[in-house]
Design a protein around this motif. Structure first.
Motif, PDB file in Angstrom:
ATOM      1  N   SER A 271      -2.934  -5.581  16.258  1.00 27.40           N
ATOM      2  CA  SER A 271      -3.832  -5.437  15.132  1.00 27.40           C
ATOM      3  C   SER A 271      -3.105  -5.760  13.830  1.00 27.40           C
ATOM      4  N   SER A 272      -3.850  -5.758  12.742  1.00 27.52           N
ATOM      5  CA  SER A 272      -3.312  -5.909  11.381  1.00 27.52           C
ATOM      6  C   SER A 272      -2.368  -7.100  11.297  1.00 27.52           C
ATOM      7  N   GLY A 273      -1.196  -6.891  10.694  1.00 29.12           N
ATOM      8  CA  GLY A 273      -0.266  -7.997  10.476  1.00 29.12           C
ATOM      9  C   GLY A 273       0.263  -8.614  11.751  1.00 29.12           C
TER      10      GLY A 273
ATOM     11  N   SER B 145       6.944  -8.378   7.720  1.00 30.22           N
ATOM     12  CA  SER B 145       6.039  -7.231   7.902  1.00 30.22           C
ATOM     13  C   SER B 145       6.806  -5.964   8.257  1.00 30.22           C
TER      14      SER B 145
ATOM     15  N   ASP C 210       1.981  -3.491  14.739  1.00 30.59           N
ATOM     16  CA  ASP C 210       0.705  -2.794  14.630  1.00 30.59           C
ATOM     17  C   ASP C 210      -0.135  -3.019  15.880  1.00 30.59           C
TER      18      ASP C 210
ATOM     19  N   TYR D 239     -11.178   1.247   7.191  1.00 28.95           N
ATOM     20  CA  TYR D 239     -11.105  -0.209   7.320  1.00 28.95           C
ATOM     21  C   TYR D 239     -12.158  -0.629   8.346  1.00 28.95           C
TER      22      TYR D 239
ATOM     23  N   ASN E 162     -10.046  -8.311   7.661  1.00 27.54           N
ATOM     24  CA  ASN E 162      -8.881  -7.590   7.145  1.00 27.54           C
ATOM     25  C   ASN E 162      -8.198  -8.291   5.970  1.00 27.54           C
ATOM     26  N   TYR E 163      -8.150  -9.634   6.033  1.00 24.32           N
ATOM     27  CA  TYR E 163      -7.337 -10.387   5.067  1.00 24.32           C
ATOM     28  C   TYR E 163      -8.140 -11.348   4.202  1.00 24.32           C
TER      29      TYR E 163
ATOM     30  N   TRP F 234      -6.608 -15.742   4.373  1.00 27.78           N
ATOM     31  CA  TRP F 234      -5.691 -15.199   5.378  1.00 27.78           C
ATOM     32  C   TRP F 234      -4.575 -16.168   5.736  1.00 27.78           C
TER      33      TRP F 234
ATOM     34  N   TRP G  38       2.019  -6.360  -0.457  1.00 25.52           N
ATOM     35  CA  TRP G  38       0.799  -5.875   0.184  1.00 25.52           C
ATOM     36  C   TRP G  38       0.694  -4.368   0.026  1.00 25.52           C
TER      37      TRP G  38
ATOM     38  N   TRP H 283      -1.454  -1.296   1.305  1.00 24.55           N
ATOM     39  CA  TRP H 283      -2.409  -0.993   2.376  1.00 24.55           C
ATOM     40  C   TRP H 283      -3.633  -0.242   1.865  1.00 24.55           C
TER      41      TRP H 283
ATOM     42  N   PRO I 220      -6.289  -4.895   1.585  1.00 23.96           N
ATOM     43  CA  PRO I 220      -7.201  -5.383   2.636  1.00 23.96           C
ATOM     44  C   PRO I 220      -8.619  -5.598   2.119  1.00 23.96           C
TER      45      PRO I 220
END
Length: 444
Positions: free
Chosen positions: A282-284, A299, A303, A375, A405-406, A410, A417, A419, A423
């Motif tokens: 997930s995420s990054g 990063s 995640d 989120y 998310n981005y 993206w 960044w 958090w 996002p």
């Protein structure tokens, strides 16, 4: 031939037997060959060839495997010598088998012998993804699927290749322009709509319908994997274009982080696999796979996401037993649960996702203030993929997930960044009551 006992049975009994869906008697009352016998004879001829050429095919047909049960297998010693097709003839004109590609030996001889026995052949080839990389984008073509046709019946053989993440993979079945699209009822095939990934099944050799056939020992597990097998290949072409614009960090620190991240991801996959808990990157981490076929070196964490329905109370203990230390625990099972572990100074962040209508969301907590964040993502399904030579899941609708998310940008690296605000899908979600902080905001 029918034995004397069967010949003396009444016409009513014969009709009842013939009407049973999966019986497949040798002859109908008029003395003609039944369709199930024709299919059985085709299977017998084909499996005999495979046995002669020492090809350890195994039954991968979902309909046939679903018919099999442990009770049926225990009865195999009492099966008659008559080739009744109770399991292999499923009412479909197709039977599916699989073979690990490294055992595809004497292929030319086998294919020639099959042709001499009357089988027509359609071979589907495709690029070998194991040879694909950011440096080499065009791998050689390898055989992916074989379809053998005889008397209107299709035997589909799927080749399974071993990938670096220690799993088996098959490619999608894509017909080239010059191929006969009427060769088989392609929409009925169990395999080929997309690429698939499987654990290596343990096989047993048994007798089914009078034929020696290998089957997965754990049929239900194999069928579950087949339903969830869809595999997404890394987007090497797009990743190379991205890295030409934004060269990857090749510093010693970045290389070391990637090594540690691979170790951590491998450990997470093994630990959650032992708990039978599905997860996805997930995420990054997901962004890195989708954008550049790797992990984002700046990063500094890994995640993963897990649906809250798959939470296990022994999860923390399992990660501790695996050598990780719990860094923080935020929220609760009912709301915004988040776990963070540490291994080799790299964080493993586990975000738990909650379904709400046609969206899913995960929570975030600011430890010093108790502020809650949310989120929101569009609903998604899960596919298999490979990252850092580890078999992982990703959202099948990866672009939608990443864009949620981005945002639309993206594909442009952002090293600064926050958090809580960066996002595209973040929103304030209240504050934890101060009286509950001790149980809901735990930092170690």
């Amino acid at each position: 031939m029918l034995d004397a006992r069967r010949q003396t049975c009444t016409t009513q009994q014969q009709d009842r037997l013939l009407s049973y869906q999966h019986t497949g008697l040798l002859l109908n009352p008029a003395g003609h060959v039944t369709s199930s016998q024709a299919q059985w004879q085709t299977l017998k001829k084909f499996l005999g060839l495979a046995q002669y050429f020492r090809l350890p095919l195994f039954l991968a047909d979902t309909a046939a495997l679903a018919l099999l049960s442990q009770d049926a297998l225990r009865q195999r010693d009492r099966m008659t010598r008559e080739p009744h097709c109770s399991f292999l003839c499923t009412g479909r004109p197709i039977a599916s088998f699989a073979l690990q590609a490294n055992q595809w030996k004497h292929s030319a001889g086998f294919l020639l012998a099959a042709e001499q026995k009357g089988f027509e052949l359609l071979e589907v080839r495709g690029h070998d993804p194991r040879l694909g990389s950011l440096d080499t984008l065009s791998g050689e073509e390898i055989p992916l699927h074989f379809l053998f046709r005889l008397h209107g019946y299709i035997i589909h053989v799927v080749l399974l290749y071993e990938r670096s993440g220690n799993y088996l993979w098959h490619g999608a079945l894509r017909l080239k322009a010059n191929m006969d699209r009427s060769f088989a009822p392609f929409k009925l095939l169990d395999y080929g709509r997309h690429a698939g990934a499987y654990d290596r099944p343990e096989l047993i050799l048994t007798v089914i319908d009078g034929l020696d056939v290998r089957i997965p020992r754990n049929i239900s597990r194999f069928l579950t994997q087949q339903e969830q097998a869809r595999f997404l290949e890394c987007r090497y072409h797009d990743a190379r274009s991205f890295l030409q614009l934004y060269p990857d960090d090749s510093s010693a620190a970045a290389i070391e982080f990637r090594r540690k991240a691979k170790t951590l991801l491998t450990l997470a996959a093994r630990t959650l696999g032992q708990l039978d808990v599905p997860f996805w990157i997930s995420s990054g981490t997901c962004l890195g796979w989708f954008r550049q076929c790797s992990i984002i070196s700046y990063s500094r964490d890994v995640d993963i996401g897990i649906f809250i329905a798959d939470f296990r109370p022994n999860m923390v203990a399992a990660f501790r037993d695996a050598g990780l230390s719990l860094k923080h625990k935020f929220g609760k099972v009912e709301d915004s649960l988040e776990l963070s572990f540490l291994g080799e100074d790299v964080k493993l962040d586990i975000f738990f996702f909650y379904r709400e209508g046609d969206v899913v969301w995960n929570g975030g907590t600011q430890a010093k203030s108790g502020r809650k964040f949310k989120y929101v993502f569009p609903s998604f399904s899960l596919c298999w993929a490979e990252l850092l030579e580890v078999k992982v899941r990703v959202p099948c609708e990866t672009l939608d997930y990443v864009m949620a998310n981005y945002g639309a940008s993206w594909n442009v690296p952002v090293k600064s960044w926050d958090w809580k605000s960066s996002p595209s899908n973040v929103m304030e979600n209240g504050v934890w009551p101060i009286a509950e902080w001790a149980g809901l905001i735990q930092v170690y």
